[in-house]
Design a protein around this motif. Structure first.
Motif, mmCIF file in Angstrom:
data_model
loop_
_atom_site.group_PDB
_atom_site.id
_atom_site.type_symbol
_atom_site.label_atom_id
_atom_site.label_comp_id
_atom_site.label_asym_id
_atom_site.label_seq_id
_atom_site.Cartn_x
_atom_site.Cartn_y
_atom_site.Cartn_z
ATOM 1 N N VAL A 129 0.838 -1.456 -0.041
ATOM 2 C CA VAL A 129 0.067 0.099 -0.057
ATOM 3 C C VAL A 129 0.926 1.103 0.026
ATOM 4 O O VAL A 129 1.653 1.520 0.936
ATOM 5 N N ALA A 130 1.012 2.051 -1.083
ATOM 6 C CA ALA A 130 1.668 3.281 -1.045
ATOM 7 C C ALA A 130 0.658 4.381 -1.023
ATOM 8 O O ALA A 130 -0.397 4.383 -1.635
ATOM 9 N N GLY A 131 1.203 5.480 -0.516
ATOM 10 C CA GLY A 131 0.283 6.760 -0.102
ATOM 11 C C GLY A 131 -1.088 6.386 0.601
ATOM 12 O O GLY A 131 -2.067 6.530 0.264
ATOM 13 N N LEU A 132 -0.721 5.682 1.701
ATOM 14 C CA LEU A 132 -2.211 5.094 2.436
ATOM 15 C C LEU A 132 -3.142 6.413 2.885
ATOM 16 O O LEU A 132 -2.752 7.162 3.197
ATOM 17 N N LYS A 133 -4.234 5.865 2.685
ATOM 18 C CA LYS A 133 -5.491 6.547 2.840
ATOM 19 C C LYS A 133 -6.440 5.812 3.582
ATOM 20 O O LYS A 133 -6.747 4.750 2.975
ATOM 21 N N VAL A 134 -7.051 6.443 4.638
ATOM 22 C CA VAL A 134 -8.021 5.744 5.421
ATOM 23 C C VAL A 134 -9.456 6.280 5.263
ATOM 24 O O VAL A 134 -9.692 7.368 4.824
ATOM 25 N N ASP A 135 -10.608 5.549 5.150
ATOM 26 C CA ASP A 135 -11.961 6.158 5.421
ATOM 27 C C ASP A 135 -12.375 6.550 6.712
ATOM 28 O O ASP A 135 -12.421 5.365 7.553
ATOM 29 N N VAL A 136 -12.171 7.766 6.842
ATOM 30 C CA VAL A 136 -12.592 8.279 8.486
ATOM 31 C C VAL A 136 -13.748 7.738 8.999
ATOM 32 O O VAL A 136 -14.215 7.531 10.140
ATOM 33 N N GLU A 137 -14.908 7.560 8.168
ATOM 34 C CA GLU A 137 -16.220 6.910 8.330
ATOM 35 C C GLU A 137 -16.074 5.632 9.206
ATOM 36 O O GLU A 137 -16.751 5.288 10.201
ATOM 37 N N LYS A 138 -14.930 4.807 8.694
ATOM 38 C CA LYS A 138 -14.751 3.469 9.182
ATOM 39 C C LYS A 138 -14.260 3.626 10.637
ATOM 40 O O LYS A 138 -13.992 2.483 11.218
ATOM 41 N N VAL A 139 -13.511 4.574 10.941
ATOM 42 C CA VAL A 139 -12.295 4.549 11.899
ATOM 43 C C VAL A 139 -13.275 4.807 13.228
ATOM 44 O O VAL A 139 -12.844 4.394 14.207
ATOM 45 N N GLY A 140 -14.403 5.385 13.353
ATOM 46 C CA GLY A 140 -15.143 5.739 14.381
ATOM 47 C C GLY A 140 -14.389 6.446 15.603
ATOM 48 O O GLY A 140 -13.869 7.611 14.908
ATOM 49 N N ASP A 141 -14.589 6.030 16.780
ATOM 50 C CA ASP A 141 -13.849 6.792 17.747
ATOM 51 C C ASP A 141 -12.533 6.251 18.117
ATOM 52 O O ASP A 141 -11.973 6.556 19.215
ATOM 53 N N ALA A 142 -11.783 5.569 17.296
ATOM 54 C CA ALA A 142 -10.725 4.944 17.655
ATOM 55 C C ALA A 142 -9.619 6.168 17.627
ATOM 56 O O ALA A 142 -9.626 7.069 16.675
ATOM 57 N N HIS A 143 -8.555 5.952 18.389
ATOM 58 C CA HIS A 143 -7.599 6.884 18.658
ATOM 59 C C HIS A 143 -6.270 6.232 18.362
ATOM 60 O O HIS A 143 -5.357 6.914 17.817
ATOM 61 N N VAL A 144 -5.958 5.192 18.396
ATOM 62 C CA VAL A 144 -4.566 4.258 18.252
ATOM 63 C C VAL A 144 -5.071 2.784 17.623
ATOM 64 O O VAL A 144 -5.960 2.359 18.125
ATOM 65 N N PHE A 145 -4.593 2.594 16.355
ATOM 66 C CA PHE A 145 -4.854 1.474 15.947
ATOM 67 C C PHE A 145 -4.202 0.989 14.720
ATOM 68 O O PHE A 145 -3.171 1.914 14.118
ATOM 69 N N LEU A 154 1.167 2.208 12.409
ATOM 70 C CA LEU A 154 0.429 2.390 13.297
ATOM 71 C C LEU A 154 -0.195 3.957 13.236
ATOM 72 O O LEU A 154 0.350 4.944 12.691
ATOM 73 N N ILE A 155 -1.546 4.087 13.530
ATOM 74 C CA ILE A 155 -2.361 5.186 13.221
ATOM 75 C C ILE A 155 -2.947 5.791 14.327
ATOM 76 O O ILE A 155 -3.278 5.107 15.151
ATOM 77 N N VAL A 156 -2.506 7.105 14.435
ATOM 78 C CA VAL A 156 -3.192 7.666 15.910
ATOM 79 C C VAL A 156 -4.123 8.809 15.262
ATOM 80 O O VAL A 156 -4.056 9.408 14.155
ATOM 81 N N SER A 157 -5.149 9.152 16.337
ATOM 82 C CA SER A 157 -5.959 10.307 15.771
ATOM 83 C C SER A 157 -5.445 11.685 15.793
ATOM 84 O O SER A 157 -4.245 11.724 16.518
ATOM 85 N N GLU A 158 -6.053 12.646 15.390
ATOM 86 C CA GLU A 158 -5.650 13.874 15.378
ATOM 87 C C GLU A 158 -5.302 14.361 16.964
ATOM 88 O O GLU A 158 -4.503 15.154 17.344
#
Length: 177
Positions: A129-145, A154-158
């Protein structure tokens, strides 16, 4: 973040090979670690409060304290590690959530394992996966995942990003996804 293929760590003592099984720190579950994990710091120098060993986040106690203040205890597990030459407490940051959230259409490039790759165990899964983009609607209230299928990041919330920057945590690098 590098992925380690089968065989990495061969020739090392059993106590050091344990960390080479980095996949277990990317499974999104609480782990029981029976023996202390020992790490050496290379190159030797000033320790950063957030760094990686084979793609596995290693953090200083200040990061643990910040995550506790942010109320993230249910999203992460901190596993104590001994770092050669360091007297301060250090931990592996084990993210406990895996979320199916990669937005294939918005990524620069997405490659999948195909039948001709002769890896039936991985067929249909992400190969790159290059230039990873996530669908924020699917992330919900997650802060670290970690994103399902591409657990090398590893992805963290703003919210977490801002808190780490405000705290002055050294060694962090963020990319917008």
């Amino acid at each position: 973040m590098p992925l380690f293929e089968d065989g990495e760590g061969e020739g090392l003592p059993e106590s050091e090979r344990e960390l080479f099984d980095t996949y277990r720190f990317k499974e999104g579950r609480v782990l029981e670690v029976e023996r202390p994990i020992r790490l050496s710091m290379k190159p030797v120098g000033s320790a950063l409060e957030f760094s990686e060993a084979m793609g596995t986040p290693i953090v200083h106690r200040r990061v643990v304290s910040l995550f506790e203040r942010l109320g993230l205890q249910k999203e992460v597990q901190f596993i104590p590690v001994e770092v050669e030459g360091q007297t301060q407490p250090w931990f592996i940051l084990n993210a406990l959530r895996i979320i199916r959230c990669i937005d294939d259409a918005r990524c620069e490039e997405v490659l999948y394992w195909l039948p001709e790759d002769n890896r039936p165990d991985k067929e249909g899964q992400y190969r790159n996966v290059a230039g990873l983009k996530v669908d924020v609607e699917k992330v919900g209230d997650a802060h670290v995942f970690r994103p399902w299928g591409w657990k090398v990041v590893l992805i963290v919330s703003e919210h977490v990003k801002s808190a780490m920057e405000a705290e002055g945590i050294t060694g962090i690098k963020f990319l917008e996804v």
